[in-house]
Scaffold this motif. Sequence first.
Motif, PDB file in Angstrom:
ATOM      1  N   GLU A   1     -17.858  45.174  -1.280  1.00 54.30           N
ATOM      2  CA  GLU A   1     -16.630  44.951  -0.496  1.00 54.30           C
ATOM      3  C   GLU A   1     -16.706  43.589   0.210  1.00 54.30           C
ATOM      4  OE1 GLU A   1     -13.949  46.691  -0.214  1.00 54.30           O
ATOM      5  OE2 GLU A   1     -12.954  45.826   1.549  1.00 54.30           O
ATOM      6  N   ALA A   2     -17.914  43.284   0.717  1.00 57.26           N
ATOM      7  CA  ALA A   2     -18.096  41.986   1.376  1.00 57.26           C
ATOM      8  C   ALA A   2     -17.828  40.848   0.397  1.00 57.26           C
ATOM      9  CB  ALA A   2     -19.512  41.887   1.932  1.00 57.26           C
ATOM     10  N   ALA A   3     -18.250  41.040  -0.862  1.00 58.90           N
ATOM     11  CA  ALA A   3     -18.036  39.995  -1.867  1.00 58.90           C
ATOM     12  C   ALA A   3     -16.542  39.717  -2.056  1.00 58.90           C
ATOM     13  CB  ALA A   3     -18.663  40.422  -3.191  1.00 58.90           C
ATOM     14  N   ALA A   4     -15.760  40.787  -1.995  1.00 59.55           N
ATOM     15  CA  ALA A   4     -14.306  40.601  -2.138  1.00 59.55           C
ATOM     16  C   ALA A   4     -13.756  39.761  -0.989  1.00 59.55           C
ATOM     17  CB  ALA A   4     -13.628  41.964  -2.183  1.00 59.55           C
ATOM     18  N   TRP A   5     -14.282  39.975   0.209  1.00 54.87           N
ATOM     19  CA  TRP A   5     -13.824  39.192   1.360  1.00 54.87           C
ATOM     20  C   TRP A   5     -14.364  37.769   1.317  1.00 54.87           C
ATOM     21  CZ3 TRP A   5      -9.901  40.432   4.238  1.00 54.87           C
ATOM     22  CH2 TRP A   5      -9.516  41.768   4.327  1.00 54.87           C
ATOM     23  N   VAL A   6     -15.597  37.619   0.819  1.00 52.29           N
ATOM     24  CA  VAL A   6     -16.158  36.260   0.693  1.00 52.29           C
ATOM     25  C   VAL A   6     -15.277  35.413  -0.233  1.00 52.29           C
ATOM     26  CG1 VAL A   6     -18.108  34.937  -0.231  1.00 52.29           C
ATOM     27  CG2 VAL A   6     -18.522  36.927   1.228  1.00 52.29           C
ATOM     28  N   ALA A   7     -14.765  36.067  -1.280  1.00 57.12           N
ATOM     29  CA  ALA A   7     -13.949  35.334  -2.258  1.00 57.12           C
ATOM     30  C   ALA A   7     -12.706  34.731  -1.618  1.00 57.12           C
ATOM     31  CB  ALA A   7     -13.567  36.273  -3.405  1.00 57.12           C
ATOM     32  N   VAL A   8     -12.195  35.382  -0.580  1.00 52.16           N
ATOM     33  CA  VAL A   8     -10.946  34.890   0.024  1.00 52.16           C
ATOM     34  C   VAL A   8     -11.200  34.252   1.384  1.00 52.16           C
ATOM     35  CG1 VAL A   8      -9.522  36.566  -1.199  1.00 52.16           C
ATOM     36  CG2 VAL A   8     -10.494  37.162   1.029  1.00 52.16           C
ATOM     37  N   SER A   9     -12.469  33.917   1.658  1.00 46.71           N
ATOM     38  CA  SER A   9     -12.778  33.322   2.955  1.00 46.71           C
ATOM     39  C   SER A   9     -12.102  31.956   3.094  1.00 46.71           C
ATOM     40  CB  SER A   9     -14.296  33.162   3.103  1.00 46.71           C
ATOM     41  OG  SER A   9     -14.573  32.405   4.262  1.00 46.71           O
ATOM     42  N   PRO A  10     -11.460  31.688   4.225  1.00 54.18           N
ATOM     43  CA  PRO A  10     -10.807  30.388   4.411  1.00 54.18           C
ATOM     44  C   PRO A  10     -11.798  29.272   4.705  1.00 54.18           C
ATOM     45  CG  PRO A  10     -10.534  31.721   6.367  1.00 54.18           C
ATOM     46  CD  PRO A  10     -11.241  32.575   5.368  1.00 54.18           C
ATOM     47  N   GLN A  11     -13.037  29.627   5.028  1.00 54.79           N
ATOM     48  CA  GLN A  11     -14.011  28.595   5.388  1.00 54.79           C
ATOM     49  C   GLN A  11     -15.324  28.830   4.657  1.00 54.79           C
ATOM     50  OE1 GLN A  11     -14.531  27.610   9.453  1.00 54.79           O
ATOM     51  NE2 GLN A  11     -12.429  28.146  10.018  1.00 54.79           N
ATOM     52  N   ARG A  12     -16.043  27.764   4.498  1.00 57.15           N
ATOM     53  CA  ARG A  12     -17.378  27.815   3.893  1.00 57.15           C
ATOM     54  C   ARG A  12     -18.320  27.026   4.799  1.00 57.15           C
ATOM     55  NH1 ARG A  12     -17.681  31.396  -0.574  1.00 57.15           N
ATOM     56  NH2 ARG A  12     -15.496  31.710  -1.083  1.00 57.15           N
ATOM     57  N   PRO A  13     -19.594  27.326   4.856  1.00 61.79           N
ATOM     58  CA  PRO A  13     -20.263  28.410   4.146  1.00 61.79           C
ATOM     59  C   PRO A  13     -20.014  29.757   4.828  1.00 61.79           C
ATOM     60  CG  PRO A  13     -21.823  27.296   5.543  1.00 61.79           C
ATOM     61  CD  PRO A  13     -20.523  26.546   5.688  1.00 61.79           C
ATOM     62  N   VAL A  14     -20.248  30.808   4.083  1.00 60.39           N
ATOM     63  CA  VAL A  14     -20.100  32.159   4.613  1.00 60.39           C
ATOM     64  C   VAL A  14     -21.496  32.781   4.750  1.00 60.39           C
ATOM     65  CG1 VAL A  14     -19.064  34.422   4.280  1.00 60.39           C
ATOM     66  CG2 VAL A  14     -17.913  32.382   3.395  1.00 60.39           C
ATOM     67  N   THR A  15     -21.695  33.373   5.898  1.00 59.94           N
ATOM     68  CA  THR A  15     -22.948  34.126   6.083  1.00 59.94           C
ATOM     69  C   THR A  15     -22.616  35.608   6.115  1.00 59.94           C
ATOM     70  OG1 THR A  15     -24.109  32.392   7.269  1.00 59.94           O
ATOM     71  CG2 THR A  15     -24.820  34.642   7.694  1.00 59.94           C
ATOM     72  N   VAL A  16     -23.293  36.368   5.281  1.00 62.32           N
ATOM     73  CA  VAL A  16     -23.139  37.828   5.296  1.00 62.32           C
ATOM     74  C   VAL A  16     -24.316  38.383   6.088  1.00 62.32           C
ATOM     75  CG1 VAL A  16     -23.065  39.925   3.916  1.00 62.32           C
ATOM     76  CG2 VAL A  16     -21.920  37.857   3.101  1.00 62.32           C
ATOM     77  N   LEU A  17     -23.983  38.984   7.212  1.00 56.07           N
ATOM     78  CA  LEU A  17     -25.026  39.534   8.082  1.00 56.07           C
ATOM     79  C   LEU A  17     -25.032  41.055   7.932  1.00 56.07           C
ATOM     80  CD1 LEU A  17     -27.083  39.445  10.367  1.00 56.07           C
ATOM     81  CD2 LEU A  17     -25.198  39.355  11.992  1.00 56.07           C
ATOM     82  N   LEU A  18     -26.098  41.563   7.340  1.00 58.29           N
ATOM     83  CA  LEU A  18     -26.216  43.010   7.123  1.00 58.29           C
ATOM     84  C   LEU A  18     -27.020  43.613   8.272  1.00 58.29           C
ATOM     85  CD1 LEU A  18     -25.996  45.605   5.452  1.00 58.29           C
ATOM     86  CD2 LEU A  18     -27.972  44.860   4.137  1.00 58.29           C
ATOM     87  N   ILE A  19     -26.358  44.443   9.079  1.00 53.67           N
ATOM     88  CA  ILE A  19     -27.038  45.089  10.215  1.00 53.67           C
ATOM     89  C   ILE A  19     -27.163  46.570   9.885  1.00 53.67           C
ATOM     90  CG2 ILE A  19     -27.014  45.469  12.693  1.00 53.67           C
ATOM     91  CD1 ILE A  19     -25.098  43.151  12.976  1.00 53.67           C
ATOM     92  N   SER A  20     -28.385  47.031   9.794  1.00 55.90           N
ATOM     93  CA  SER A  20     -28.591  48.400   9.306  1.00 55.90           C
ATOM     94  C   SER A  20     -29.934  48.926   9.799  1.00 55.90           C
ATOM     95  CB  SER A  20     -28.565  48.400   7.768  1.00 55.90           C
ATOM     96  OG  SER A  20     -29.035  49.615   7.260  1.00 55.90           O
ATOM     97  N   ASP A  21     -30.084  50.259   9.739  1.00 57.87           N
ATOM     98  CA  ASP A  21     -31.403  50.832  10.030  1.00 57.87           C
ATOM     99  C   ASP A  21     -32.282  50.810   8.786  1.00 57.87           C
ATOM    100  OD1 ASP A  21     -30.179  52.724   8.515  1.00 57.87           O
ATOM    101  OD2 ASP A  21     -30.359  54.369   9.947  1.00 57.87           O
ATOM    102  N   LEU A  22     -31.737  50.339   7.668  1.00 60.23           N
ATOM    103  CA  LEU A  22     -32.485  50.198   6.404  1.00 60.23           C
ATOM    104  C   LEU A  22     -33.077  51.531   5.953  1.00 60.23           C
ATOM    105  CD1 LEU A  22     -34.331  46.815   7.058  1.00 60.23           C
ATOM    106  CD2 LEU A  22     -32.078  47.189   6.065  1.00 60.23           C
ATOM    107  N   GLN A  23     -32.285  52.579   6.046  1.00 62.40           N
ATOM    108  CA  GLN A  23     -32.760  53.888   5.592  1.00 62.40           C
ATOM    109  C   GLN A  23     -33.013  53.814   4.086  1.00 62.40           C
ATOM    110  OE1 GLN A  23     -30.107  57.178   5.883  1.00 62.40           O
ATOM    111  NE2 GLN A  23     -31.717  58.529   6.646  1.00 62.40           N
TER     112      GLN A  23
END
Lengths: 710, 298
Positions: free
Chosen positions: A178-200
């Motif tokens: 889903e993030a990739a879909a939003w990255v594709a339409v990002s108005p600015q570059r570069p894009v950082t995808v920050l994954l915040i998780s408990d890493l289960q």
Amino acid sequence: MPLTFLNPGLLFGAAAAAVPLLLHLLQRRRVREIAFSDLRFLEEVKARRSRALGVRRWLLLLLRMLAILLIVAAAARPRLGGRDAATTAPAALLVVLDASASMRTEQDRGTRFDAALAAATDAVTALPSGGVVQVVLAGPRPRAVFNGWTGAGAGAASALRAVAPTDGAGDPAAALAEAAAWVAVSPQRPVTVLLISDLQAVAWDDAALAAAARALAEAGGARLALLPVGEPQVAGGVTRIRTPLRALRAGEPVQVEADVRVGHVGQVWRLELDGRLVAEAASAAAPGETDRLTFAFAAPAAGLHRGLVATAADRFPVDDARPFLLEVRDRLEVLIVHGPGAGAAGRGGWRYWANALAPGGGEAGADELYSVSDRVVADVVDGDLVGADVVLLVDPGPLGRRLQDAVVERLARDGGVALFAGDSADAEELGRTLLPALGLAGPMSYRAHGPAGAQEAVVVAPAHPVFDGLPAEALTTLARATWRRYYALPDSGCDVLLATRGGDPLLALARRARGRLLIAPFHTLPDATDLAHNPMFPPLARRLAAYLAGGGRGVADEVGAAPAIALAGAADGEDANAGDVLAGPFLLFRTRPGVPAEVLPARLGWRGGRAFVAGEPVPRQGFYTFVAGTDTLGDAVLAAPAAEGDAVLLTAAEAAARLAAAGLPDAEVLATTPDGGIAAGADGRELAPWLLGLAALILLAETRLSRRAA
Amino acid sequence: MTTAPISPAEFAALGRLDLIARLVVEGFLVGLHRSPYHGFSSEFAEYRACFPGEPVTHVDWRVYAKSDRLYRKVFSEETNLRATLLVDCSASMGYGSDAARPTKLAYARLLAASLARLLLRQNDAVGLELFDNRRLGSVPARAVRRQLFEILKHLDDLPAGRETALGPVLHEVAERLPRRGLVVLISDLMDATADVTAGLRHFRHRGHEVIVFQVLDPRELDLDFKGEARFRDLERPERTLRLEPAHARAAYRERLEAWRGEVRQACRRERIDLVETTTDTPFDRALLAYLSKRRRLA
């Protein structure tokens, strides 16, 4: 190689190094005067030791200051080679926020989700002016928080504070897609995808991650950062509930089994039905292990009952109470579909089954569980199959395309179907058409034996729920039944309950989705088998019917699915009340004890000629009640996925390695600061242990030196 | 049942010197009934009942034969010993580390008064010399009853002390003592050991028996002070010394012990009885040392 600090704010603590110096100076000013009889000896001693003492005193002071500086530096968690997040602030930030149930685990300071939210807010507010942000919640189905890329600022941070975790599973790969879909339409570059998780660990699917990595690459690429927020916690919880696999009658003994993850020794679990305590059990397993508990009680009055297996709340509260539904029937509708009759001696094998289920035609006693009706195959309409709890196809002959599809559709949901294919006229055709349609191998081959060669039976699976509770003598009696003519089934992966001594299946059960299918490849007439004259035939018939009818809706859906119920008696509008019910509007209520009901929209749908009502996918476990106007249509239950209570978390390094293997190399590992923000890059070499070790050595040297000085 | 001896601090709290001297001596003598030092004279004084455990040396066997009871003969002093008490009143003797303990000078004063009373009780002639770096006062030795009053009066009016110069003043006193006798020096001996030894040798040269009571404060022995301090010399107040006592303690003790060893050796060489005492030591020990010496003289 740059030196970065995870907690740079603590470096102000270096001022504490001045404390020994201040104490030293203060002590020098506070010298008291002592009158002494004779200073001769003291003067001699001082002259001898004064220089060494002076040097030693300043050396001690230096060591103390150095030790404090090292401890302060260690507390600031320095890293050699880490990247400084502050210097690499992105223009576009896409936060993938883990919203799975495991994020509701409580840690030292709030839940994991609280920590994730604080870090996400910190990241959003740290964006430079002009930066844009989007947040994807990684719940059972990934969902973007904002309608589109939005400006970073207080508004975005404020909107972020309103999001909450679900009771469902997390899917990092789907969220990254889903993030990739939003990255594709990002108005600015570069894009950082920050994954915040408990890493289960259980949530990480390498194949799906690889697909998400490809999607990210196609979207133009993005820098990936990883922020773990989970600390391993051992918590008890219910992972699975097993209700009886047969239809229940009021008052009969019931055993409900619950698989639990034990939180502490002697943990007590309770089973409640409709809010009342029904049974209790204590687990004997060690903490962290899985135990299976059995709750025994008498089935309540007929109806659909809301059940709960619960224990005392702990750090992961989601699985401390798992809901289920227990259906108790006052009547089971059995429909026998048979071929065209040819007099009483014609295809009349179905009558044996009808008599076994309801002696006297089902009208004799009001308390009779089974209500049996029969139809010739040509007279059957789709609604007949929908309205029945169990459908027995007894030598039906050619079914026709429409009826065959109805049987397949019925099995795809939760219906029970028995196929008795023993008539020589149609067994081969059924083996050629219906069995392959049901995913079973055909055709069947005919077997016939003379009177002397009649085959006795063997009870192959005495522990099967169909035989649940029967004594061994009963099974021995059943095994005395003989067969002369039957069809041999090819190996079709079914559970064989009863077989000839030659190994040919006589009663074989198969699961198709939620449906249950019984295949009996023999004719029930006396020239084929004497089963109908065996004392165990009526109990066997009833047990088979109860099993095929199933245990109601004891098996819950998992959070993330859409709650749905089928409308009984509403097929094809034949029911007199169906018109009123289908008029709607439909609503869905989620109810929890002590909390006002949440009203959710629901809609009417048709599937396989049967009406059902379904809501949207819901984020919370619990009971959902469907209402149409003033009528309550039924209940559905959704429970949290059992895997969400799993305590195994990936380390940041392991997660980065998995991402790299999936095609997302160079994921930057970040860490949280004590105040909940994001620290500078944490992927360098941790220096704190070395500094603490050095400080310990210095303090040891200081102690020895001060002892020598004394 | 035994009782702990009365401490110097408790005696000092009584205030009146004559009363203190009497209490010390009477208490001491009561304690001596069970000690081996009783009865060093040769003139019979009285009979006393003999209790189990007492020596049978002076049991009168004739009385025993007549009465079937054990009596022992008690003798009174008949020698005419001349004793002179030399009390060091220098500034260093004014040192007292704790308000609960007497200063060295106060201890010396009480000790001198007690010895005077004991000596006079034995009909010995006793005199007094007070000095710091010079003679400050003097009471010639006599054995009259009024002598105790004279001595106590001088001890009550002790002048403020100054710097110590033991050597010259001991020489001066030695020259002035007319007859051979017993010299009791009560001092901390805080002076050059050679000078002190020379002064004491002078007494020996003139035929005197000498007992030296070296009085020190416990803190002078162990330097048990906490934290860094500026030490001021009592005899020369302009001299100060800044020091961390904890750091200097071991070396100080070592040096002090070496000095005390020198003093002991010098006294042994001159056959002088040295009694080392501190201001928290009961007076009994000092008085016993005197009696031991007196017995040898007898």
